[in-house]
Scaffold this motif. Structure first.
Motif, PDB file in Angstrom:
ATOM      1  N   LYS A  83     -10.754   6.151  -5.533  1.00  0.00           N
ATOM      2  CA  LYS A  83      -9.335   6.248  -5.621  1.00  0.00           C
ATOM      3  C   LYS A  83      -8.410   6.639  -4.640  1.00  0.00           C
ATOM      4  CE  LYS A  83     -11.314  11.096  -8.173  1.00  0.00           C
ATOM      5  NZ  LYS A  83     -11.264  12.612  -7.788  1.00  0.00           N
ATOM      6  N   GLN A  86      -6.852   2.833  -6.044  1.00  0.00           N
ATOM      7  CA  GLN A  86      -5.310   3.518  -6.538  1.00  0.00           C
ATOM      8  C   GLN A  86      -4.804   3.814  -5.814  1.00  0.00           C
ATOM      9  OE1 GLN A  86      -7.396   5.811  -9.096  1.00  0.00           O
ATOM     10  NE2 GLN A  86      -9.272   4.638 -10.440  1.00  0.00           N
ATOM     11  N   GLU A  89      -2.438   0.630  -3.785  1.00  0.00           N
ATOM     12  CA  GLU A  89      -2.240  -0.279  -4.850  1.00  0.00           C
ATOM     13  C   GLU A  89      -0.785   1.105  -5.086  1.00  0.00           C
ATOM     14  OE1 GLU A  89      -5.290  -0.721  -7.352  1.00  0.00           O
ATOM     15  OE2 GLU A  89      -6.132  -2.794  -5.676  1.00  0.00           O
ATOM     16  N   ARG A  90      -0.710   1.797  -5.881  1.00  0.00           N
ATOM     17  CA  ARG A  90       0.821   2.748  -6.666  1.00  0.00           C
ATOM     18  C   ARG A  90       1.585   2.644  -4.898  1.00  0.00           C
ATOM     19  NH1 ARG A  90      -2.432   6.706  -7.620  1.00  0.00           N
ATOM     20  NH2 ARG A  90      -1.321   8.240  -6.558  1.00  0.00           N
ATOM     21  N   GLY A 281      -0.601   9.580  -9.531  1.00  0.00           N
ATOM     22  CA  GLY A 281      -2.465  10.081  -9.579  1.00  0.00           C
ATOM     23  C   GLY A 281      -2.837  10.310 -10.497  1.00  0.00           C
TER      24      GLY A 281
END
Length: 746
Positions: A83, A86, A89-90, A281
């Motif tokens: 998580k 993620q 990277e976002r 997200g």
């Protein structure tokens, strides 16, 4: 901001430092992820090699248990690091979109608060570098201009002063520009967001959330939050961002994705909204149409008319008297009056509508039908009829079980006399006992197992039964005509949609399908979209299907299809759901359409409907006439090509119903690259496509071409609402086409 260039250098230096921190933490997260994967594999290997796998081996089971904690710990670490990866990277793509400088009361230093789609910590200094848009302090950005402000933190209200509000455009990791805003959201930024072309997926609105929208998103006080909003006011976006906000809340109240369910108007719309939560997200939340809830109540062999087909049938019905009777029948069967009749029917079922039979065994009457009825009626406790009948069945077979001891010797004597079984008499006696028990069980189940469809048909088809249950209830003046029409419909093999809803409600009342009820008891938040198309019975069903849930209900009384609605809808919803606390928010500002399109669309509503357009200009909608259908087709193609050349990615030709859409498609498909949208299709609105109004609900398109706006197609009060729905699908360009005489509503 006196010198933009100097400020830009400072902002770029800060942004580059943030990027450095994100990359550093991303690298750490990836290393932790690799380590967690390795540890998990190693634990699995050790467990496989060193522990017994026999469930019968007690020592082996004890040996396995020592691996459970490491497995759980490694799995959690792996999930956590994944998580984080993620999130980082976002953030690398768009770290933040806003900044506020806030000074708490009693202090003299302004803290720079950067706001983004996730939280970024500086682990060394234990400082928050980027605040999640859902955090309490971020509400300052959405709700206040510069000057005095406050936000509600877990420890209480924090007051202070906002010295600066700044917005950023960061795309694909590049800070393109920023500007300072002295109002809640700078018009320049919002206009830029709204002027872009649409896509086949709904976009997030975190950068442009308005004050009223933010209040709705963060509402934690009310069990029932209702939002009435005109087309394009952002109702669905609010609901999805609200879901993301509720999932963000503290440990005691945080929701899992599995705790939430979204009721969408159609399957196409489900796909349209599927992008929002992942972009924020969050895991995707289960989205269903109401028919999915109904289908779960029926056995596989039962078929019923879908809500979509019901609506299409009404729109395309050419016989006005038949259409009116159908609408009156639907309105009655989905009204509170009819649900009260169903309540009374369910209450009277044990005493009057179960066909008990005498139970005999071994030549003796064990229970008379009156014995069984009396025992059922004497049962106390808060149990459904189905549960009480289950207890009655258990009681019957307890009594039979005691009698079997005397029965078996008789069956053995009978077996010895049977010439077909000269040797294995005991086995034959057991077979006879099983056959006897099976026949008896089938007989008992004949009145124990509740067939809701059969009970419902009995209510409608038995002369005088429904009327006998309606004392004190106001019935339609043409109730006899409605019942006669309903009897005819029930002779078919497929249930009408309104009948399927009534059967579902009856099942919930008597507990005939506990599996479907138990399936949803864990749901804690239900989002209902396009609520104006729901009837009272829909909400009666929701209340019983989701007994532990809070509700977010979104609607627009001006966008009803084939029925008329007013603000009393929300009073009825509140009365049915009976929440501890309820709130209704009204949003009359549209962000979707240009002011020209919205002004044009408002002619299809009552004069007293308040509305406010966001100040974005465009072309005035045109009403285009042709003398023949062929010439009209040519004008449609010309407009579609023009819109495409203007750079519009999504061009929708909206027809009144499916039949018209299919007919038009058959004429145009050889002349232009065009797609026909069917119910259940994968959503891809890029290019030129034809879609019926029913399926366009909630969607938006760059350019809209409404086909066939003549007085034959659009002449009723319901048709007027259809024109409003179709017109308000357009973001930038709207034109209407017809032959013959133009609709009187235009």
């Amino acid at each position: 901001m006196e010198n933009y260039d100097d400020e830009l250098k400072i902002e770029l230096a800060h942004y580059n430092e943030i990027l450095r921190m994100i990359r550093m933490q991303l690298e750490v997260a990836k290393k932790n992820n690799s380590k967690s994967e390795k540890d998990l594999r190693e634990t699995n290997r050790e467990m496989w090699e060193n522990a017994s796998h026999s469930t019968d081996d007690f020592d082996g089971a004890v040996g396995l248990s020592q691996f459970y904690q490491p497995l759980a710990s490694n799995s959690f670490a792996l999930e956590t690091s994944a998580k984080k990866i993620q999130l980082f990277e976002r953030l690398l793509q768009s770290a933040y979109f806003a900044r506020i400088d806030f000074c708490c009361e009693g202090e003299n230093v302004y803290e720079k608060v950067y706001i983004g789609r996730g939280t970024l910590f500086n682990d060394i200094e234990t400082k928050i570098l980027i605040y999640d848009w859902r955090s309490p302090i971020a509400s300052l950005f959405y709700r206040f201009e510069t000057g005095s402000a406050y936000y509600d933190a877990p420890g209480g209200r924090i007051t202070g002063d906002i010295g600066l509000k700044r917005q950023y455009e960061i795309k694909r990791g590049v800070l393109e520009y920023f500007f300072d805003a002295n109002v809640q959201i700078a018009d320049e930024f919002l206009r830029k967001m709204l002027s872009g072309n649409t896509s086949s997926k709904m976009k997030t609105i975190v950068e442009t959330i308005q004050k009223d929208q933010d209040i709705a998103i963060r509402d934690m006080t009310h069990d029932l939050l209702m939002v009435q909003g005109i087309a394009g006011s952002g109702k669905t976006s609010i609901a999805l961002h609200r879901v993301a906000y509720l999932k963000y809340q503290g440990l005691s109240s945080r929701l899992k994705s599995s705790d939430i369910i979204i009721l969408s108007p159609n399957t196409l719309f489900e796909q349209y909204i599927s992008n929002v939560l992942p972009e924020l997200g969050e895991e995707e939340v289960k989205s269903v149409v109401f028919d999915d809830l109904v289908a779960g109540s029926f056995p596989d062999e039962t078929t019923f008319q879908s809500r979509y087909n019901q609506t299409e049938m009404l729109i395309s019905c050419g016989d006005s008297s038949e259409k009116e009777l159908k609408k009156q029948t639907m309105a009655f069967k989905m009204s509170r009056a009819f649900s009260e009749i169903l309540n009374r029917y369910a209450d009277s079922m044990a005493a009057s509508h179960i066909d008990f039979t005498d139970i005999k065994y071994d030549g003796k009457t064990v229970f008379t039908r009156q014995d069984l009825k009396d025992r059922l009626l004497q049962m106390k406790g808060n149990m459904s009829l189905a549960v009480k009948l289950s207890h009655l069945r258990h009681h019957i077979f307890e009594e039979i079980h005691e009698m079997r001891k005397d029965r078996m010797p008789k069956l053995l004597r009978h077996a010895r006399k049977d010439p077909h079984y000269p040797y294995d008499w005991a086995e034959h006696a057991r077979e006879l006992s099983i056959e006897e028990s099976t026949r008896l069980a089938n007989k008992v189940d004949g009145f124990i197992k509740l067939n809701s469809v059969a009970f419902y048909k009995k209510l409608i088809q038995t002369d005088g039964l429904l009327l006998s249950l309606s004392e004190g209830i106001e019935l339609p003046k043409n109730i006899d005509e409605i019942l006669l029409y309903s009897k005819e419909l029930l002779t078919g093999s497929m249930l009408e949609n309104e009948d399927a809803l009534a059967v579902t409600y009856l099942q919930l009342l008597i507990g005939a399908n506990n599996e479907s009820t138990d399936m949803y008891k864990h749901i804690r938040q239900v989002v209902v979209d396009e609520a104006q198309d729901y009837y009272s019975l829909h909400f009666e069903i929701l209340k019983r299907l989701f007994p532990n849930a809070r509700y977010t209900v979104l609607g627009d009384i001006n966008q009803t299809i084939e029925k008329q609605e007013n603000m009393g809808l929300y009073d009825r919803i509140t009365e049915i759901m009976q929440p501890k606390s309820a709130s209704l928010m009204v949003m009359n500002k549209s962000f979707r359409c240009t002011k020209e399109i919205l002004s044009f669309s408002m002619q299809f509503l009552d004069d007293d409907t308040p509305f406010e357009s966001f100040n974005r200009s465009g072309d005035v909608p045109q009403i285009i006439k042709a003398s023949t259908v062929n010439l009209l087709d040519e004008k449609l193609i010309e407009e579609a090509i023009y819109s495409k050349n203007q750079g519009y990615g999504s061009i929708g030709i909206i027809c009144k119903d499916v039949q018209e859409a299919e007919t038009l498609y058959s004429r145009l498909k050889e002349k232009i690259n065009i797609h026909l949208v069917h119910s259940g299709d994968n959503l891809n609105t890029t290019g030129v496509f034809i879609i019926p109004i029913t399926m366009s609900k909630g969607l938006e398109f760059d350019s809209v071409l409404i086909y066939g706006v003549d007085k034959n197609h659009y002449h009723s009060v319901d048709d007027k609402k259809l024109l409003y729905i179709a017109s308000t699908r357009a973001l930038h360009r709207l034109n209407l086409f017809y032959t013959g005489e133009k609709s009187l509503f235009i």
